[in-house]
Design a protein around this motif. Structure first.
Motif, PDB file in Angstrom:
ATOM      1  N   LYS A 203      57.452  54.103  38.609  1.00 36.29           N
ATOM      2  CA  LYS A 203      57.115  53.987  40.024  1.00 36.29           C
ATOM      3  C   LYS A 203      56.207  55.160  40.376  1.00 36.29           C
ATOM      4  O   LYS A 203      56.614  56.321  40.277  1.00 36.29           O
ATOM      5  CB  LYS A 203      58.381  54.018  40.892  1.00 36.29           C
ATOM      6  CG  LYS A 203      58.097  53.862  42.377  1.00 36.29           C
ATOM      7  CD  LYS A 203      59.391  53.906  43.189  1.00 36.29           C
ATOM      8  CE  LYS A 203      59.112  53.754  44.678  1.00 36.29           C
ATOM      9  NZ  LYS A 203      60.361  53.849  45.485  1.00 36.29           N
ATOM     10  N   ASP A 205      54.650  58.086  41.933  1.00 39.94           N
ATOM     11  CA  ASP A 205      55.298  59.003  42.878  1.00 39.94           C
ATOM     12  C   ASP A 205      54.344  60.157  43.205  1.00 39.94           C
ATOM     13  O   ASP A 205      54.059  60.996  42.350  1.00 39.94           O
ATOM     14  CB  ASP A 205      56.590  59.535  42.254  1.00 39.94           C
ATOM     15  CG  ASP A 205      57.409  60.374  43.218  1.00 39.94           C
ATOM     16  OD1 ASP A 205      56.917  60.650  44.330  1.00 39.94           O
ATOM     17  OD2 ASP A 205      58.533  60.756  42.857  1.00 39.94           O
ATOM     18  N   HIS A 290      56.013  60.588  36.198  1.00 43.23           N
ATOM     19  CA  HIS A 290      55.496  59.531  37.055  1.00 43.23           C
ATOM     20  C   HIS A 290      54.328  59.998  37.918  1.00 43.23           C
ATOM     21  O   HIS A 290      53.549  59.180  38.410  1.00 43.23           O
ATOM     22  CB  HIS A 290      56.626  58.969  37.919  1.00 43.23           C
ATOM     23  CG  HIS A 290      57.612  58.146  37.139  1.00 43.23           C
ATOM     24  ND1 HIS A 290      58.720  57.551  37.702  1.00 43.23           N
ATOM     25  CD2 HIS A 290      57.641  57.811  35.832  1.00 43.23           C
ATOM     26  CE1 HIS A 290      59.391  56.895  36.760  1.00 43.23           C
ATOM     27  NE2 HIS A 290      58.752  57.052  35.629  1.00 43.23           N
TER      28      HIS A 290
END
Length: 414
Positions: A203, A205, A290
């Protein structure tokens, strides 16, 4: 089957050796084996205890004394290794009639513990070779005393010959041992990999980039050991050539014998595009993975490293981070076969810069491949599957012994 698993590196310490030891022992336990782990007290611990029993996620663990490694002295490091060799031998005497004594390197002296305990308990001796320790020690100048190196080579050969089964982590290591006269039939390859339970969905970030004020920059990340083998001077030299380019930022997270020198090199050159952070726990690193655009895997240019697969390749792919790899051979093949990143020639600053600039121009492609990397990795490097392969090899080893004993018993009754 009862297995005594000897490893100086084990959680709560963090690192590749600790991760493999924990995942392999845990998965073998899940497969029904009775595991006892012999390990040391964490190097960060200041305890003066000689021995401690504990349980980590259903694994029985015996911790024993070691002289603390300061990471700055070869003599101190050798004392650390030898003290654990002695203390783990004594703690291993408490094991209840094991079938297998499984010793994993590095370091080499854990093999001595394994051999001694296998003789005492009359168990099979399995030696896991995750590092060509003597070769690398000589190559990196960690031990310059020729007599000590020759003794270490003799010890290494002795352990190879006495082992009933040798587990190596690359095909190149297997070939090297065969060249040294070790029978091919007693060597199996169980490479490094990733445990499916450790994978977290990717994800994007922005929090980390925002925290360090680098929101608009292409973030190049290096995590792990900042040591003599990594050849990271190449990255510092590249950062120096890019110091007037505001679009790229380098972040190092970890410790090692070369960290202070690299930091000083960056400070002398007044580099504002590079930051060094202290080592972080695995869970804390996820946000950095991430946030980063690409991760560096680097080793010095030498034929020995071409038969090495740094565990960082698997670590990065498992967290969906594309790889900028400066290691030729098997490691490069994994990255290119899985379209997981780009290769640059080790210790070649110009080539590193060329490939980095190309990778920066492919940001859309990098974002596209990120979610696919963990699944690609699990297809060939799933630690649960590898534990099953190892379990089968261990069962075959003990079954062969039982068959020999049965034949002897049968003949004695005839």
């Amino acid at each position: 089957m009862k297995i005594v698993y000897i490893t100086q590196h084990f959680p709560p310490e963090i690192g590749a050796a600790q991760g493999r030891a924990y995942d392999m022992s845990k998965n073998l336990s899940i497969l029904g084996h009775d595991l006892l782990v012999l390990t040391s007290f964490p190097n960060s611990s200041s305890t003066n205890k000689l021995f401690k029993k504990e349980t980590i996620n259903d694994l029985k663990v015996y911790r024993s004394f070691r002289i603390k490694d300061t990471k700055t002295s070869s003599i101190r490091r050798l004392a650390n290794y030898l003290s654990f060799m002695i203390s783990s031998t004594f703690s291993g005497l408490l094991a209840k009639k094991p079938d297998i004594i499984y010793a994993t390197s590095p370091q080499l002296f854990q093999g001595v513990t394994g051999y001694l305990l296998s003789r005492i308990h009359r168990a099979k001796f399995v030696f896991e070779v995750r590092d060509l320790w003597v070769d690398f020690a000589e190559l990196l100048g960690q031990f310059n005393n020729k007599k000590l190196l020759n003794l270490a080579r003799k010890l290494e050969t002795f352990l190879y010959k006495k082992a009933d089964l040798i587990v190596v982590v690359t095909n190149g290591y297997k070939s090297r041992l065969i060249e040294q006269g070790i029978p091919e039939q007693k060597i199996i390859v169980i490479p490094n990999g990733v445990d499916p339970s450790s994978i977290k969905p990717y994800k994007k970030d922005p929090a980390i980039k925002k925290e360090y004020g680098i929101e608009d920059k292409f973030l190049v990340l290096y995590t792990g050991n900042i040591g003599a083998a990594q050849g990271l001077q190449t990255v510092i030299a590249a950062a120096e050539q890019l110091k007037d380019d505001p679009s790229v930022f380098f972040l190092f997270i970890g410790e090692g014998v070369e960290k202070a020198a690299l930091k000083q090199q960056a400070e002398v050159s007044q580099l504002k595009n590079i930051l060094f952070l202290d080592s972080k726990k695995k869970d804390e690193l996820t946000a950095f993975y991430h946030a980063a655009d690409i991760g560096i895997v680097s080793l010095k240019k030498h034929p020995l490293f071409e038969i090495t697969i740094p565990s960082k390749v698997f670590d990065y792919m498992a967290v969906s981070l594309p790889v900028l790899i400066g290691v030729d051979g098997e490691a490069r093949e994994i990255v290119e076969k899985n379209q997981a990143g780009f290769y640059f020639e080790p210790e070649n600053t110009a080539d590193f810069l060329r490939v980095l600039i190309y990778a920066q121009s492919q940001q859309d492609k990098l974002q596209q491949i990120r979610p696919e990397l963990p699944n690609k990795l699990l297809m060939s490097f799933n630690r649960k599957t590898m534990a099953e392969e190892l379990s089968e090899a261990l069962n075959n080893l003990t079954d062969a012994t039982k068959q020999k004993l049965h034949k002897k018993t049968t003949k004695s009754h005839e």
